[in-house]
Design a protein around this motif. Structure first.
Motif, PDB file in Angstrom:
ATOM      1  N   LEU A   2       0.869  -1.176   0.000  1.00 53.15           N
ATOM      2  CA  LEU A   2       0.000   0.000   0.000  1.00 53.15           C
ATOM      3  C   LEU A   2       0.898   1.215   0.000  1.00 53.15           C
ATOM      4  N   TYR A   3       0.583   2.199  -0.834  1.00 51.03           N
ATOM      5  CA  TYR A   3       1.403   3.389  -0.956  1.00 51.03           C
ATOM      6  C   TYR A   3       0.480   4.585  -1.050  1.00 51.03           C
ATOM      7  N   TRP A   4       0.783   5.654  -0.327  1.00 53.36           N
ATOM      8  CA  TRP A   4      -0.020   6.860  -0.379  1.00 53.36           C
ATOM      9  C   TRP A   4       0.828   8.049   0.026  1.00 53.36           C
ATOM     10  N   ASP A   5       0.369   9.241  -0.345  1.00 53.42           N
ATOM     11  CA  ASP A   5       1.013  10.473   0.083  1.00 53.42           C
ATOM     12  C   ASP A   5       0.569  10.768   1.510  1.00 53.42           C
ATOM     13  N   GLU A   6       1.538  10.906   2.401  1.00 57.29           N
ATOM     14  CA  GLU A   6       1.203  11.161   3.796  1.00 57.29           C
ATOM     15  C   GLU A   6       0.690  12.590   3.968  1.00 57.29           C
ATOM     16  N   VAL A  56       9.840   1.138 -11.860  1.00 55.30           N
ATOM     17  CA  VAL A  56      11.180   1.268 -12.424  1.00 55.30           C
ATOM     18  C   VAL A  56      12.058   0.150 -11.888  1.00 55.30           C
ATOM     19  N   ALA A  57      12.690  -0.594 -12.800  1.00 54.97           N
ATOM     20  CA  ALA A  57      13.617  -1.659 -12.401  1.00 54.97           C
ATOM     21  C   ALA A  57      14.988  -1.044 -12.145  1.00 54.97           C
ATOM     22  N   ASP A  58      15.567  -1.393 -11.012  1.00 52.79           N
ATOM     23  CA  ASP A  58      16.930  -0.987 -10.681  1.00 52.79           C
ATOM     24  C   ASP A  58      17.176   0.508 -10.911  1.00 52.79           C
ATOM     25  N   VAL A  85      12.626   8.842  -8.086  1.00 57.48           N
ATOM     26  CA  VAL A  85      12.429   7.410  -7.901  1.00 57.48           C
ATOM     27  C   VAL A  85      13.183   7.025  -6.635  1.00 57.48           C
ATOM     28  N   VAL A  86      12.460   6.480  -5.665  1.00 60.34           N
ATOM     29  CA  VAL A  86      13.070   6.019  -4.422  1.00 60.34           C
ATOM     30  C   VAL A  86      13.196   4.502  -4.516  1.00 60.34           C
ATOM     31  N   ARG A  87      14.417   4.014  -4.404  1.00 65.13           N
ATOM     32  CA  ARG A  87      14.667   2.581  -4.540  1.00 65.13           C
ATOM     33  C   ARG A  87      13.874   1.802  -3.485  1.00 65.13           C
ATOM     34  N   SER A  88      13.143   0.790  -3.953  1.00 62.39           N
ATOM     35  CA  SER A  88      12.381  -0.077  -3.063  1.00 62.39           C
ATOM     36  C   SER A  88      13.327  -0.964  -2.262  1.00 62.39           C
ATOM     37  N   SER A  89      13.016  -1.124  -0.986  1.00 62.31           N
ATOM     38  CA  SER A  89      13.837  -1.997  -0.141  1.00 62.31           C
ATOM     39  C   SER A  89      13.302  -3.426  -0.113  1.00 62.31           C
ATOM     40  N   VAL A  90      12.151  -3.665  -0.767  1.00 62.64           N
ATOM     41  CA  VAL A  90      11.529  -4.990  -0.676  1.00 62.64           C
ATOM     42  C   VAL A  90      11.311  -5.686  -2.023  1.00 62.64           C
ATOM     43  N   ALA A  92      12.111  -5.802  -6.664  1.00 63.25           N
ATOM     44  CA  ALA A  92      12.966  -5.467  -7.793  1.00 63.25           C
ATOM     45  C   ALA A  92      12.549  -4.166  -8.467  1.00 63.25           C
ATOM     46  N   TYR A  93      11.270  -3.799  -8.339  1.00 67.30           N
ATOM     47  CA  TYR A  93      10.758  -2.592  -8.981  1.00 67.30           C
ATOM     48  C   TYR A  93      10.397  -1.547  -7.946  1.00 67.30           C
ATOM     49  N   SER A  94      10.703  -0.294  -8.259  1.00 69.74           N
ATOM     50  CA  SER A  94      10.395   0.828  -7.376  1.00 69.74           C
ATOM     51  C   SER A  94       9.223   1.602  -7.959  1.00 69.74           C
ATOM     52  N   PRO A  95       8.125   1.782  -7.188  1.00 67.03           N
ATOM     53  CA  PRO A  95       6.949   2.473  -7.711  1.00 67.03           C
ATOM     54  C   PRO A  95       7.027   3.991  -7.532  1.00 67.03           C
ATOM     55  N   VAL A  96       6.466   4.705  -8.494  1.00 73.18           N
ATOM     56  CA  VAL A  96       6.276   6.151  -8.416  1.00 73.18           C
ATOM     57  C   VAL A  96       4.831   6.404  -8.820  1.00 73.18           C
ATOM     58  N   THR A  97       4.100   7.183  -8.023  1.00 75.02           N
ATOM     59  CA  THR A  97       2.680   7.382  -8.314  1.00 75.02           C
ATOM     60  C   THR A  97       2.314   8.852  -8.461  1.00 75.02           C
ATOM     61  N   TRP A  98       1.263   9.067  -9.235  1.00 80.15           N
ATOM     62  CA  TRP A  98       0.631  10.373  -9.394  1.00 80.15           C
ATOM     63  C   TRP A  98      -0.877  10.154  -9.322  1.00 80.15           C
ATOM     64  N   ARG A  99      -1.598  11.175  -8.924  1.00 79.49           N
ATOM     65  CA  ARG A  99      -3.063  11.143  -8.981  1.00 79.49           C
ATOM     66  C   ARG A  99      -3.497  12.180 -10.002  1.00 79.49           C
ATOM     67  N   ILE A 100      -4.373  11.751 -10.923  1.00 82.47           N
ATOM     68  CA  ILE A 100      -4.838  12.642 -11.978  1.00 82.47           C
ATOM     69  C   ILE A 100      -6.363  12.653 -12.026  1.00 82.47           C
ATOM     70  N   ARG A 101      -6.905  13.643 -12.731  1.00 84.58           N
ATOM     71  CA  ARG A 101      -8.348  13.731 -12.976  1.00 84.58           C
ATOM     72  C   ARG A 101      -8.586  14.070 -14.435  1.00 84.58           C
ATOM     73  N   ALA A 102      -9.717  13.609 -14.928  1.00 81.81           N
ATOM     74  CA  ALA A 102     -10.131  13.918 -16.297  1.00 81.81           C
ATOM     75  C   ALA A 102     -11.194  15.005 -16.250  1.00 81.81           C
ATOM     76  N   GLU A 103     -11.110  15.917 -17.208  1.00 78.34           N
ATOM     77  CA  GLU A 103     -12.108  16.977 -17.307  1.00 78.34           C
ATOM     78  C   GLU A 103     -13.328  16.539 -18.107  1.00 78.34           C
ATOM     79  N   ARG A 104     -13.115  15.623 -19.063  1.00 76.10           N
ATOM     80  CA  ARG A 104     -14.208  15.239 -19.966  1.00 76.10           C
ATOM     81  C   ARG A 104     -13.986  13.809 -20.470  1.00 76.10           C
ATOM     82  N   THR A 105     -15.008  13.269 -21.104  1.00 75.39           N
ATOM     83  CA  THR A 105     -14.897  11.922 -21.666  1.00 75.39           C
ATOM     84  C   THR A 105     -13.931  11.935 -22.846  1.00 75.39           C
ATOM     85  N   GLY A 106     -13.412  10.753 -23.169  1.00 76.23           N
ATOM     86  CA  GLY A 106     -12.518  10.629 -24.314  1.00 76.23           C
ATOM     87  C   GLY A 106     -11.470   9.557 -24.086  1.00 76.23           C
ATOM     88  N   THR A 107     -10.650   9.350 -25.099  1.00 71.29           N
ATOM     89  CA  THR A 107      -9.543   8.403 -25.035  1.00 71.29           C
ATOM     90  C   THR A 107      -8.251   9.208 -24.986  1.00 71.29           C
TER      91      THR A 107
END
Length: 132
Positions: A2-6, A56-58, A85-90, A92-107
């Motif tokens: 589980l990962y979240w912005d504190e 991100v790997a390594d 990118v903060v190297r994961s201690s547990v 092989a891959y280190s996660p980086v997250t963002w939260r986004i919103r859409a203004e309208r429908t579409g692809t």
């Protein structure tokens, strides 16, 4: 994991949280395959919050990722498009997250870049999601 912005939570305040099991579809193709992967999950409708996660790997010391969003998508307030990118201690891959919103429908095509590598993911915003 589980990962979240504190953020502080004062007595009497509430925070709404959601959890999804599994990654869904993960994009990892081309030159980035095995080194950079991208996934998105959340509420795919206008105004809904979507979490974009890059794996991100390594990662190298000082490595950063940049999220590139097309017109119609924007970062949730207070976030930067470029993140370290903060190297994961547990794992092989280190996660980086963002939260986004859409203004309208579409692809839309979202894209993450780092050190000459990039990964894209297509997301579809509909008037109603399967949760409605």
């Amino acid at each position: 994991i589980l990962y979240w912005d504190e953020r502080p939570l004062e007595p009497g305040q509430k925070r709404v949280m959601a959890f999804a099991y599994g990654l869904g579809r993960v994009a990892s193709t081309g030159l980035s395959a095995g080194q950079l992967a991208l996934t998105a999950h959340g509420v795919f409708r206008p105004g809904g919050t979507i979490t974009v996660t890059a794996y991100v790997a390594d990662p190298q010391p000082g490595q950063t990722l940049r999220l590139i969003l097309p017109s119609g998508l924007h970062l949730v307030e207070g976030q930067q498009d470029t993140r370290p990118v903060v190297r994961s201690s547990v794992g092989a891959y280190s996660p980086v997250t963002w939260r986004i919103r859409a203004e309208r429908t579409g692809t839309y095509q979202i894209r993450v870049e780092t050190g000459g590598l990039f990964q894209s993911e297509e997301i579809v915003i509909r008037a109603k999601s399967f949760l409605d």
